[in-house]
Design a protein around this motif. Sequence first.
Motif: not given
Lengths: 119, 119
Positions: A16, B102, A69, A26-27, A6, A23, B71-74, B109-110, A19, B113-114
Motif C-alpha cells: 500500500x 476503487x 491523500x 506519476x504526479x 503528498x 502514484x 484510496x489503496x488496495x488494502x 487521480x493524478x 502504491x 491531485x495536481x
Amino acid sequence: MACLLIVAHGSRREASNDEVRELVSKVRKVATDFSSVEAGFLELAEPLIPDGIRNAIASGHKHVVVLPYFLSAGRHVTEDIPADIQSVQKDFPDIKIELAPYVGAADGIVNLLLDQANS
Amino acid sequence: MACLLIVAHGSRREASNDEVRELVSKVRKVATDFSSVEAGFLELAEPLIPDGIRNAIASGHKHVVVLPYFLSAGRHVTEDIPADIQSVQKDFPDIKIELAPYVGAADGIVNLLLDQANS
C-alpha cells in the motif's frame, strides 16, 4: 519553485505504501508547477511527514505544499497533519508550509467516481 | 438500469459518514447511467454493504455496481468488500453484482491531485 509533499496515512502492508509512492511518481512526471514531488506518511512508513518537510527544506525549498491523500476530513486531516506541519514550522519560521485541501474535498471527485463506476 | 452503491469504510465520527452521504448525493444528481446511487459502509455506519446491496435488489434492481471509495488496495478492497458481495450473491444468483475499481486506481487521480495542489 515549491515542493509538493503528498501525504498518506501509511500502512503495515508495504504494497500500500508502494502504491502511494508510485502514484507520487506519476504526479512528479506531470507536475510542472513544482520542482519536486515527494511522498510522506502520517505513520507506519517513511518518511514521516515532519521528516518529509525537513528534507524539502534541507534541499533548498522555501515553499512546501502538503497535500493530504485522504478521502474524508477526519482527525488525521483536521488535527494530526496540521500538528506535523506546525512542529516543523516553529523551527523554520521563514519557510512557507501550506496545507492543500485533502483529496476527498476536490470538485473533480464526483466525475472521477462516475468514471470508475462506468469503467 | 443499475444501482450504483458507493461504499466507504465508515467512521465513529458521524460527520465523516455524512460527508460520504453528501458526496453520494452529488454523484446521484449527475449519474445518468444509474437509476439509483446509494451509500454503503464496511463498518461503523449504515447501511452496511450487504444491506445496501439487498436494499437495491429489494427495490427492483437486477444489476448493482459496488464502487469502493478507498484510496489503496488494502485488505478492505481486496478481501472484505468482495466477501460482502459474495455473501449476497449466493442468495441472489440471478442478480448481477459487479465490483468497480476503487477510487485510488482511477487514471484521473493524478490530475485531481495536481488540481488540489494548485488550489
